[in-house]
Motif scaffolding. Structure first.
Motif, PDB file in Angstrom:
ATOM      1  N   ALA A   1       0.847  -1.197   0.000  1.00  0.00           N
ATOM      2  CA  ALA A   1       0.000   0.000   0.000  1.00  0.00           C
ATOM      3  C   ALA A   1       0.876   1.238   0.000  1.00  0.00           C
ATOM      4  CB  ALA A   1      -0.933  -0.009   1.214  1.00  0.00           C
ATOM      5  N   ASP A   2       0.233   2.364  -0.195  1.00  0.00           N
ATOM      6  CA  ASP A   2       0.950   3.637  -0.239  1.00  0.00           C
ATOM      7  C   ASP A   2       1.736   3.860   1.058  1.00  0.00           C
ATOM      8  OD1 ASP A   2       1.244   6.291  -1.697  1.00  0.00           O
ATOM      9  OD2 ASP A   2       0.556   6.958   0.274  1.00  0.00           O
ATOM     10  N   GLY A   3       3.017   4.203   0.928  1.00  0.00           N
ATOM     11  CA  GLY A   3       3.855   4.469   2.092  1.00  0.00           C
ATOM     12  C   GLY A   3       4.605   3.262   2.616  1.00  0.00           C
ATOM     13  N   MET A   4       4.239   2.062   2.190  1.00  0.00           N
ATOM     14  CA  MET A   4       4.969   0.874   2.636  1.00  0.00           C
ATOM     15  C   MET A   4       6.369   0.852   2.034  1.00  0.00           C
ATOM     16  SD  MET A   4       2.335  -2.353   2.689  1.00  0.00           S
ATOM     17  CE  MET A   4       1.029  -2.464   3.897  1.00  0.00           C
ATOM     18  N   ARG A   5       7.297   0.228   2.775  1.00  0.00           N
ATOM     19  CA  ARG A   5       8.675   0.143   2.308  1.00  0.00           C
ATOM     20  C   ARG A   5       9.132  -1.311   2.229  1.00  0.00           C
ATOM     21  NH1 ARG A   5      11.933   5.064   5.452  1.00  0.00           N
ATOM     22  NH2 ARG A   5      10.755   6.791   4.491  1.00  0.00           N
ATOM     23  N   VAL A   6       9.802  -1.618   1.138  1.00  0.00           N
ATOM     24  CA  VAL A   6      10.401  -2.937   0.951  1.00  0.00           C
ATOM     25  C   VAL A   6      11.896  -2.792   1.182  1.00  0.00           C
ATOM     26  CG1 VAL A   6      10.793  -4.830  -0.664  1.00  0.00           C
ATOM     27  CG2 VAL A   6       8.616  -3.592  -0.694  1.00  0.00           C
ATOM     28  N   ARG A   7      12.450  -3.608   2.068  1.00  0.00           N
ATOM     29  CA  ARG A   7      13.864  -3.514   2.453  1.00  0.00           C
ATOM     30  C   ARG A   7      14.703  -4.459   1.613  1.00  0.00           C
ATOM     31  NH1 ARG A   7      16.419  -6.638   6.501  1.00  0.00           N
ATOM     32  NH2 ARG A   7      18.428  -5.802   7.181  1.00  0.00           N
ATOM     33  N   LEU A   8      15.721  -3.876   0.976  1.00  0.00           N
ATOM     34  CA  LEU A   8      16.699  -4.666   0.218  1.00  0.00           C
ATOM     35  C   LEU A   8      18.006  -4.625   0.993  1.00  0.00           C
ATOM     36  CD1 LEU A   8      15.927  -3.465  -3.436  1.00  0.00           C
ATOM     37  CD2 LEU A   8      14.924  -5.366  -2.164  1.00  0.00           C
ATOM     38  N   SER A   9      18.314  -5.703   1.679  1.00  0.00           N
ATOM     39  CA  SER A   9      19.465  -5.745   2.576  1.00  0.00           C
ATOM     40  C   SER A   9      20.775  -5.609   1.804  1.00  0.00           C
ATOM     41  CB  SER A   9      19.446  -7.055   3.359  1.00  0.00           C
ATOM     42  OG  SER A   9      20.552  -7.136   4.229  1.00  0.00           O
ATOM     43  N   GLY A  10      21.657  -4.728   2.326  1.00  0.00           N
ATOM     44  CA  GLY A  10      22.992  -4.590   1.755  1.00  0.00           C
ATOM     45  C   GLY A  10      23.054  -3.868   0.430  1.00  0.00           C
ATOM     46  N   GLN A  11      21.961  -3.217   0.018  1.00  0.00           N
ATOM     47  CA  GLN A  11      21.947  -2.519  -1.267  1.00  0.00           C
ATOM     48  C   GLN A  11      22.034  -1.005  -1.109  1.00  0.00           C
ATOM     49  OE1 GLN A  11      22.161  -3.884  -4.200  1.00  0.00           O
ATOM     50  NE2 GLN A  11      21.991  -5.994  -3.491  1.00  0.00           N
ATOM     51  N   GLY A  12      22.340  -0.529   0.097  1.00  0.00           N
ATOM     52  CA  GLY A  12      22.447   0.909   0.332  1.00  0.00           C
ATOM     53  C   GLY A  12      23.853   1.421   0.096  1.00  0.00           C
TER      54      GLY A  12
ATOM     55  N   GLY B   1      33.480   0.066   4.258  1.00  0.00           N
ATOM     56  CA  GLY B   1      32.674  -0.601   5.282  1.00  0.00           C
ATOM     57  C   GLY B   1      31.429  -1.237   4.712  1.00  0.00           C
ATOM     58  N   PRO B   2      30.787  -2.108   5.497  1.00  0.00           N
ATOM     59  CA  PRO B   2      29.589  -2.817   5.003  1.00  0.00           C
ATOM     60  C   PRO B   2      28.492  -1.857   4.575  1.00  0.00           C
ATOM     61  CG  PRO B   2      29.788  -3.014   7.387  1.00  0.00           C
ATOM     62  CD  PRO B   2      31.072  -2.421   6.900  1.00  0.00           C
ATOM     63  N   ALA B   3      27.810  -2.214   3.491  1.00  0.00           N
ATOM     64  CA  ALA B   3      26.770  -1.343   2.942  1.00  0.00           C
ATOM     65  C   ALA B   3      25.530  -1.364   3.819  1.00  0.00           C
ATOM     66  CB  ALA B   3      26.423  -1.779   1.520  1.00  0.00           C
ATOM     67  N   GLY B   4      24.830  -0.228   3.830  1.00  0.00           N
ATOM     68  CA  GLY B   4      23.533  -0.160   4.508  1.00  0.00           C
ATOM     69  C   GLY B   4      22.465  -0.814   3.661  1.00  0.00           C
ATOM     70  N   ASP B   5      21.236  -0.575   3.990  1.00  0.00           N
ATOM     71  CA  ASP B   5      20.112  -1.175   3.270  1.00  0.00           C
ATOM     72  C   ASP B   5      19.461  -0.145   2.340  1.00  0.00           C
ATOM     73  OD1 ASP B   5      20.541  -3.513   4.707  1.00  0.00           O
ATOM     74  OD2 ASP B   5      19.176  -2.895   6.312  1.00  0.00           O
ATOM     75  N   LEU B   6      18.812  -0.646   1.327  1.00  0.00           N
ATOM     76  CA  LEU B   6      18.038   0.195   0.413  1.00  0.00           C
ATOM     77  C   LEU B   6      16.561  -0.058   0.671  1.00  0.00           C
ATOM     78  CD1 LEU B   6      17.786   2.116  -2.042  1.00  0.00           C
ATOM     79  CD2 LEU B   6      17.852   0.078  -3.495  1.00  0.00           C
ATOM     80  N   TYR B   7      15.815   1.016   0.893  1.00  0.00           N
ATOM     81  CA  TYR B   7      14.377   0.908   1.132  1.00  0.00           C
ATOM     82  C   TYR B   7      13.628   1.432  -0.096  1.00  0.00           C
ATOM     83  CZ  TYR B   7      15.320  -0.161   6.013  1.00  0.00           C
ATOM     84  OH  TYR B   7      15.757  -0.755   7.170  1.00  0.00           O
ATOM     85  N   VAL B   8      12.746   0.599  -0.616  1.00  0.00           N
ATOM     86  CA  VAL B   8      11.912   0.969  -1.757  1.00  0.00           C
ATOM     87  C   VAL B   8      10.545   1.348  -1.210  1.00  0.00           C
ATOM     88  CG1 VAL B   8      10.920   0.216  -3.942  1.00  0.00           C
ATOM     89  CG2 VAL B   8      13.190  -0.605  -3.244  1.00  0.00           C
ATOM     90  N   GLU B   9      10.179   2.624  -1.320  1.00  0.00           N
ATOM     91  CA  GLU B   9       8.908   3.110  -0.780  1.00  0.00           C
ATOM     92  C   GLU B   9       7.863   3.183  -1.890  1.00  0.00           C
ATOM     93  OE1 GLU B   9       8.652   6.228   2.394  1.00  0.00           O
ATOM     94  OE2 GLU B   9       7.744   7.372   0.763  1.00  0.00           O
TER      95      GLU B   9
END
Length: 381
Positions: A224-235, A242-250
């Motif tokens: 739904a609108d505003g929800m975020r999908v987390r892609l680990s290690g893609q930030g 150093g280790p990559a953060g996460d990428l959030y797809v909103e």
């Protein structure tokens, strides 16, 4: 009259220097303004601080032991605040040594990366089925030349000469309390303790560079609108590789021309002619998944709500699992024609005459049940 400095600190006249220091340290912990905001405690703290300043100085203590007052009529050093400019941390550093933050050592040059955020627009149909999108993102990635080391090929990091590898530099100030040692991050190595004399030409010693890349994002059904999908290690890759953060797809959900969403349920409005409402019908209705038959009973009334179970959206749980589907709520509106030709008017008048409905009010209510006129009659009985 000379002040009783020993009594102020609660020690005997033959107390050792260490006993005087312990007594003051105990009182300072209890009375310091950073700990005890009471005005009486603040005044008491000033008194014990002055007493310690006097008794910790051999010359001034000798004057006290001879019955004099080394401060005379100065009232605590000529009105000077004996603790101005010092915090409780500085007081404790003076007793325990090591300085503020002493002993922490250098911080690692390799640090975790930050999270990143990207927004995608989805139609209601895509929220229903889920999608797989190829996304282009611009983030920090690992330098492919030095692989995060930050140094040019054949070279490496060296111990910082300014801080000798400690990552911090210390400064010493003398006060009536003794030596106050403070520490701050080394401005040359920025607290790392190492410097890179010959940095990598591509990343400038940071171990990472900005780059545009394409990643695949799988968005599950039911979002739904505003929800975020987390892609680990893609930030973002961190400093020093150093280790990559996460990428959030909103998700940004687009309005739909037919359906309005309420969680997993859908709502729509169908408008039918009054003749269809009177006679009833079976009409095709397109949902998000297929076409269903909408059964309208003869005599269906305006504002009737029909429920089509299971024709809403997937119910997406916080675990990412889909658990059933919502419902479709169909709201029926009956359209009354605004203009009639002569023939249509004649037919309607004939129908009204047959039904005995000429110039007649069927009922009038306030929406809470019971006819208005029946309630008026009951009121006047």
């Amino acid at each position: 009259m000379a002040r009783d400095y020993y009594g102020t600190l609660g020690v005997r006249q033959d107390a050792t220097s260490e006993e005087i220091k312990r007594a003051y340290r105990k009182l300072a912990r209890e009375l310091h303004p950073d700990v005890n905001p009471d005005e009486g405690a603040q005044e008491r703290f000033r008194e014990v601080t002055v007493a310690y300043e006097v008794l910790s100085d051999p010359q001034k203590r000798k004057i006290v032991d001879m019955g004099g007052d080394p401060l005379g009529n100065g009232g605590g050093g000529g009105g000077r605040d004996p603790f101005a400019g010092f915090g409780l941390g500085d007081i404790m550093d003076a007793f325990f040594g090591g300085g503020m933050g002493g002993g922490r050592g250098p911080r690692s040059r390799v640090q975790p990366g930050s999270d990143a955020l990207i927004r995608i627009e989805l139609s209601l149909e895509e929220c229903n089925t889920g999608v797989t999108r190829e996304l282009t993102v611009d983030t920090a990635v690992l330098c492919d030349v030095c692989r995060g080391a930050g140094a040019a090929d054949g070279s490496g990091a060296q111990v910082c000469d300014t801080c000798a590898g400690r990552g911090e530099i210390q400064s010493v100030q003398r006060s009536f309390l003794g030596q106050v040692v403070t520490a701050r991050p080394c401005p040359v190595c920025r607290g790392v303790g190492e410097v890179i004399p010959d940095p990598c030409r591509q990343c400038g010693g940071d171990g990472r560079v900005r780059a545009r890349r394409t990643i695949t994002a799988k968005v599950p059904p039911g979002v739904a609108d505003g929800m975020r999908v987390r892609l680990s290690g893609q930030g973002e890759v961190g400093p020093g590789g150093g280790p990559a953060g996460d990428l959030y797809v909103e998700v940004v959900e687009q309005p739909h021309p037919t359906f309005e969403r309420n969680g997993a349920d859908l709502h729509c409005t169908v408008r039918i002619p009054m003749t269809t409402a009177a006679l009833g019908a079976v009409l095709p209705l397109e949902t998000l998944d297929d076409t269903v038959e909408l059964e309208l009973d003869a005599g269906i009334q305006p504002n009737t709500e029909l429920l089509l179970t299971g024709h809403g959206l997937p119910r997406l749980r916080s675990s990412g699992r889909v658990d059933g589907r919502g419902d479709l709520h169909v709201h029926v509106e009956v359209e009354v024609p605004g203009k009639l030709d002569a023939r249509q008017t004649e037919l309607l008048r004939e129908l009204a005459s047959i039904r005995g409905e000429e110039d007649q009010i069927v009922s009038a209510t306030n929406g809470r049940g019971g006819g208005l006129f029946s309630r008026l009659r009951a009121r006047h009985r």
